[in-house]
Design a protein around this motif. Sequence first.
Motif, PDB file in Angstrom:
ATOM      1  N   TYR A  89       0.821  -1.210   0.000  1.00  0.00           N
ATOM      2  CA  TYR A  89       0.000   0.000   0.000  1.00  0.00           C
ATOM      3  C   TYR A  89       0.860   1.268   0.000  1.00  0.00           C
ATOM      4  CZ  TYR A  89      -3.997  -3.005   1.132  1.00  0.00           C
ATOM      5  OH  TYR A  89      -4.972  -3.962   1.105  1.00  0.00           O
ATOM      6  N   LEU A  90       2.016   1.181   0.666  1.00  0.00           N
ATOM      7  CA  LEU A  90       2.908   2.346   0.699  1.00  0.00           C
ATOM      8  C   LEU A  90       3.544   2.608  -0.666  1.00  0.00           C
ATOM      9  CD1 LEU A  90       4.916   2.094   4.057  1.00  0.00           C
ATOM     10  CD2 LEU A  90       3.596   4.052   3.262  1.00  0.00           C
ATOM     11  N   LEU A  91       3.926   1.521  -1.337  1.00  0.00           N
ATOM     12  CA  LEU A  91       4.680   1.679  -2.591  1.00  0.00           C
ATOM     13  C   LEU A  91       3.787   1.855  -3.818  1.00  0.00           C
ATOM     14  CD1 LEU A  91       7.463  -0.990  -1.937  1.00  0.00           C
ATOM     15  CD2 LEU A  91       7.708   1.491  -1.876  1.00  0.00           C
ATOM     16  N   TYR A  92       2.560   1.321  -3.751  1.00  0.00           N
ATOM     17  CA  TYR A  92       1.670   1.360  -4.915  1.00  0.00           C
ATOM     18  C   TYR A  92       1.421   2.788  -5.420  1.00  0.00           C
ATOM     19  CZ  TYR A  92      -2.391   0.001  -7.783  1.00  0.00           C
ATOM     20  OH  TYR A  92      -3.266  -0.206  -8.800  1.00  0.00           O
ATOM     21  N   PRO A  93       1.143   3.747  -4.528  1.00  0.00           N
ATOM     22  CA  PRO A  93       0.811   5.085  -5.045  1.00  0.00           C
ATOM     23  C   PRO A  93       2.017   5.901  -5.518  1.00  0.00           C
ATOM     24  CG  PRO A  93       0.096   4.811  -2.730  1.00  0.00           C
ATOM     25  CD  PRO A  93       1.014   3.705  -3.052  1.00  0.00           C
ATOM     26  N   VAL A  94       3.232   5.446  -5.216  1.00  0.00           N
ATOM     27  CA  VAL A  94       4.420   6.217  -5.633  1.00  0.00           C
ATOM     28  C   VAL A  94       4.475   6.252  -7.159  1.00  0.00           C
ATOM     29  CG1 VAL A  94       6.958   6.229  -5.664  1.00  0.00           C
ATOM     30  CG2 VAL A  94       5.723   5.599  -3.577  1.00  0.00           C
ATOM     31  N   PRO A  95       4.579   7.438  -7.773  1.00  0.00           N
ATOM     32  CA  PRO A  95       4.673   7.460  -9.245  1.00  0.00           C
ATOM     33  C   PRO A  95       5.975   6.792  -9.683  1.00  0.00           C
ATOM     34  CG  PRO A  95       4.688   9.693  -8.313  1.00  0.00           C
ATOM     35  CD  PRO A  95       4.641   8.763  -7.175  1.00  0.00           C
ATOM     36  N   LYS A  96       5.827   5.674 -10.350  1.00  0.00           N
ATOM     37  CA  LYS A  96       7.019   4.847 -10.654  1.00  0.00           C
ATOM     38  C   LYS A  96       7.977   5.563 -11.595  1.00  0.00           C
ATOM     39  CE  LYS A  96       4.901   1.787  -8.244  1.00  0.00           C
ATOM     40  NZ  LYS A  96       3.658   2.515  -8.074  1.00  0.00           N
TER      41      LYS A  96
END
Lengths: 241, 265
Positions: A89-96
Amino acid sequence: MRRLIVGLCWVVIPWYLLSLFVGSRVLPFPHAVAIRFAELAPSVLLRHAAASVLRVLAALLAASAVAVPLGLAMGRIPAFDRLLAPAAYLLYPVPKIALLPILLLVLGTGDVSRVGLLGLVLVFQLLLAVRDGARAVDAHYLLSLDSLGATRTDHLRYCVWPLVLPRLLTAMRIGGATALAVLFFAETFFTRYGLGYFIMDSWMKLAYLDMYAGIVAMSLVGFVMFVTIDRVEQHVGRWQG
Amino acid sequence: MPGVTDRVIACRDCAAGYAGRDVFTGVTLGVAGAETIAIVGPSGCGKSTLLLTLAGLHRSSRGTVLVDGTPLESGDPRIGLVLQQYGLFPWFTVLRNATLGLAIRAKRSGRRFDAAGAADIARALLEQLGLGGKESDYPRRLSGGEQQRLALCRTLLLEPEVLLLDEPFSALDALTREELQDLLLTVLAERRVAAVLVTHSIDEAVYLGDRVGILAQNPGTAAGEPARLLLEANPAGRRGVGRTDPLHHQACAWMRRRFAEAVRA
């Protein structure tokens, strides 16, 4: 084929109207782009499209290889989900796309970075789709399998996987569109192959016809990808009627 | 009950429940080969839990279930269970649903699964159960009665020594239910397997059971106390006494009175 023609009508007619409005130098007429596309397709565009497709396929494979086993484990083992879900959940929203400089530094300027970036775009989407699918399996089906003497592997093979697969394919279709957009950006650095490179290179050379031919090629790559996923989805979901 | 452990399936003073609370207790039961026991009881009395315990799919808190004198394991191949909601897999065809148990059992016993051979055997039984020509259909295309036949087929293909049926006909219309009850009687007579059936219908229990069990709380006990099993010989004298036969009606009336006495608090 009918789908393609209908889709083309929806694109080509507004395109003609827009070309008339803004001028054909900036936005060439579709027939001019089509002619240029036909000229470039066999020699130039095919090579660039192949490079792009291979990168997307490699990213899909890599993301699936990580997301499917992890997602199945998270969906079926609550303790594992409690351990990994917060990180996801923490990493999913980070714009890759913001991670590209880091990937270029860590993985080098070759294709591994580009595939890695696409993989990052896809992996969380696939992971959560697989996790949710595996979690939603009705206990009644598992009891039915148990009554036949099934093991945990049988649960996965005969029940969890058939229910997860349609969700995985849907996530691939949604994630695939984002992956193509990111691919365009990723192909503008440190490479001389790929449709992203071709489009940007043509733009800088003011070769607008070539640029639009490249955009059409990218659109066709997406079209083929979506139609293929649709077909597989129809095949695996044929029991749903 | 002396000799209870000589039966094909037996349990003595069994109890089971959920979260440390028994839903039934003191259940002693022995089913001989070719005998059918039909168990009735009010909703929530633990009929399905009892059946799952007999199938080895629910752990008993007391007592052990024996099949042919040896303790039962989870997924024991000697047991065949037909679930209330049929337990079919909508993503497999009729044929694949029918042969799935054979594939799983083959793998469990380390044998190579002969898919073609299994399909031939399954086709023959599907035909016998009235599902011929539907092998390639998916379960959603089958009626409730056909789905129940398929569930029965899948279980019978495993050639169990004991057949357990959890309210097998509860979701069916009256005509289909009667048709399938007759089919079950035929199958049980042909195969001579021991069977335990739970149902909420006294008529069905009297029609199908050699003996009828009533699972209910003892009269006068507080709400939430575990249920106990009371076994009676079929008052009609035998199973399968015709539904229009006055004897069947008398037996049902007698059993209804017995049931009312048993569940009266």
